[in-house]
Design an enzyme around this catalytic site. Structure first.
Site, PDB file in Angstrom:
ATOM      1  N   VAL A  16       0.832  -1.209   0.000  1.00 54.06           N
ATOM      2  CA  VAL A  16       0.000   0.000   0.000  1.00 54.06           C
ATOM      3  C   VAL A  16       0.866   1.258   0.000  1.00 54.06           C
ATOM      4  CG1 VAL A  16      -1.813   1.271   1.217  1.00 54.06           C
ATOM      5  CG2 VAL A  16      -1.871  -1.231   1.158  1.00 54.06           C
ATOM      6  N   LYS A  98      -7.206  -0.912  10.615  1.00 55.51           N
ATOM      7  CA  LYS A  98      -8.507  -1.095  11.244  1.00 55.51           C
ATOM      8  C   LYS A  98      -8.430  -1.799  12.594  1.00 55.51           C
ATOM      9  CE  LYS A  98      -8.421  -3.077   7.652  1.00 55.51           C
ATOM     10  NZ  LYS A  98      -7.382  -3.462   6.670  1.00 55.51           N
ATOM     11  N   GLY A 180      -1.934 -12.636  -3.171  1.00 51.00           N
ATOM     12  CA  GLY A 180      -1.736 -11.532  -2.250  1.00 51.00           C
ATOM     13  C   GLY A 180      -3.008 -11.002  -1.610  1.00 51.00           C
ATOM     14  N   GLU A 183      -3.135 -13.221   3.764  1.00 48.91           N
ATOM     15  CA  GLU A 183      -1.800 -13.290   4.339  1.00 48.91           C
ATOM     16  C   GLU A 183      -1.357 -14.744   4.485  1.00 48.91           C
ATOM     17  OE1 GLU A 183       0.002 -10.651   4.894  1.00 48.91           O
ATOM     18  OE2 GLU A 183      -1.582  -9.196   4.498  1.00 48.91           O
ATOM     19  N   ASP A 194     -11.135  -9.423  10.965  1.00 48.19           N
ATOM     20  CA  ASP A 194     -10.932  -8.190  10.211  1.00 48.19           C
ATOM     21  C   ASP A 194     -12.273  -7.503   9.943  1.00 48.19           C
ATOM     22  OD1 ASP A 194      -9.128  -6.459   8.328  1.00 48.19           O
ATOM     23  OD2 ASP A 194     -10.806  -7.087   7.070  1.00 48.19           O
ATOM     24  N   LYS A 198     -13.708  -3.734  11.246  1.00 45.99           N
ATOM     25  CA  LYS A 198     -14.318  -2.737  10.372  1.00 45.99           C
ATOM     26  C   LYS A 198     -15.741  -2.409  10.817  1.00 45.99           C
ATOM     27  CE  LYS A 198     -11.543  -4.233   6.418  1.00 45.99           C
ATOM     28  NZ  LYS A 198     -11.536  -4.971   5.141  1.00 45.99           N
TER      29      LYS A 198
END
Length: 423
Positions: A16, A98, A180, A183, A194, A198
């Site tokens: 990123v 996050k 990708g 992970e 995750d 969020k």
């Protein structure tokens, strides 16, 4: 404070971070440049001049020429230290972390208030989808009834490969890792954690309800059973990992992350691969649907870029709904959900007393074991059998609802399901 030029202190130069550098090069009108980059690995080859990099975070945090800190590292604990110190030093912050935000949101909101320094995190919610700012601004005074969505691109990629391409879970996960999207240790994604982080952010901006991730039920896709996937196919439904928050009567919010059976007519049924999708339902604007890429360098960098642009005209989150909706509370025991539970053997059988209603069940060594029932959301979170090996829980195609609104019996599925499994 309005900024005509931005000098960035960047933490992290991975996928990123490199994406952000690339989009900044192609967006000269923003008048933003990277002044310094802090990284961890001293031996990794870099594509930019060596003098741009440092291995000491204080070189960025104490540099008065850097007015914005962009945090893009994968260590939530270290990210918290960086973000907190940056705010205390009067530096605006943009982050995509996050997990860090969800675990420290009340403190970070108070830090923004006490320091007068903005912290923006559009990239932490759904990558390229402009969700946070829309919830914050567009729905400023419109009463939201619910938000529900696919907000983890990794799990959606895996489920798409399983449903559309017929791949086994292990093969789909391996492919997601090669590309990708997941992970090497995919637990944060496939266990629903995750998406839960969020959902914490969505709750704050959609309803003004600030809570911690440990208060929300999250069931992932890592325990999906062949019986559950066969049921979805037989019913013509898709299994999606859906995060939902819904306003119930009497100032109650119900929220959870669950694998969910989605009908073909639902907007989320057509959200495939690494895409995210979010559906909002409100009193005035009615039903709206956001769709966009939820993973990848450029989608995430585009959200960071949007936050940097917002800083140039002095934008900050006002969290007005926290004051407007002070009466709202998270009450899982006041909500219920319909679920399909499959289990491998009698040692892991769900306790029927946990359910408000058991609509149907089958126990067969040859055919498999399942139970369809209505259960309180809080009771499901506390159920001792929920995390046992061989147990799979999938929400049926209906929303979270108040506990007094139990639905009738479900259609019988035994014959069709057995035929599907035996093929």
């Amino acid at each position: 404070m309005i900024r005509t030029n931005i000098t960035i202190g960047l933490f992290g130069f991975g996928v990123v971070g490199q994406g952000l550098h690339a989009v900044l090069e192609r967006t000269p009108g923003l008048r933003a440049r990277i002044g310094r980059i802090a990284v961890k690995d001293r031996n990794k080859a870099r594509s930019l001049p060596a003098e741009l990099f440092t291995f000491d975070k204080q070189d960025l945090l104490d540099d008065p020429s850097l007015d914005v800190i962009v945090e893009l590292i994968d260590n939530a604990d270290e990210a918290y230290i960086i973000v907190k110190q940056a705010l205390l030093n009067g530096k605006a912050v943009v982050t995509a972390n996050k997990k860090m935000l969800a675990e420290h949101l009340p403190e970070l909101i108070e830090l923004q208030r006490s320091t007068g320094t903005p912290l923006l995190y559009e990239a932490a919610a759904c990558a390229s989808l402009p969700v946070i700012r829309n919830l914050e601004e567009y729905y400023d005074t419109d009463l939201l009834d619910s938000v529900e969505g696919i907000i983890n691109g990794s799990t959606n990629y895996i489920l798409t490969a399983m449903n559309r391409d017929g791949q086994p879970y292990a093969d789909a996960l391996a492919k997601a890792q090669r590309l990708g999207f997941a992970e090497s240790n995919p637990a944060l994604d496939v266990e629903g954690l995750d998406a839960r982080n969020k959902l914490v952010l969505l709750l704050a901006h959609a309803f003004g309800l600030v809570t911690g991730p440990e208060e929300l039920l999250a069931v992932g896709i890592d325990c999906l059973s062949p019986l559950a996937t066969a049921y979805a196919r037989e019913q013509g439904l898709a299994i999606k990992l859906v995060a939902e928050a819904r306003r119930l009567p009497n100032g109650i919010i119900a929220a959870a992350v669950l694998p969910t059976l989605v009908a073909p007519s639902h907007e989320l049924a057509n959200v495939h691969d690494e895409f995210n999708g979010l559906v909002t339902q409100s009193g005035f604007a009615d039903r709206q649907f956001f769709l966009g890429r939820g993973a990848g360098a450029f989608p995430t960098a585009s959200a960071v870029l949007s936050d940097l642009s917002a800083l140039t005209y002095g934008y900050r989150y006002e969290y007005k709904k926290i004051q407007q909706n002070a009466h709202l509370s998270l009450a899982p025991d006041a909500a219920e959900v319909d679920v399909l539970v499959t289990f491998e053997d009698e040692a892991n059988v769900p306790d029927e007393s946990d359910f408000t209603v058991v609509h149907e069940q089958l126990r067969s060594a040859q055919r498999g074991n399942y139970l369809i029932g209505t259960i309180g959301l809080g009771q499901l979170a506390r159920a001792t059998w929920l995390r046992l090996p061989g147990v799979c829980v999938v929400r049926l195609a209906c929303p979270l609802r108040a506990a007094s609104q139990a639905v009738g019996a479900r259609p019988a599925i035994e014959t069709e399901l057995v035929n599907e499994i035996s093929r």
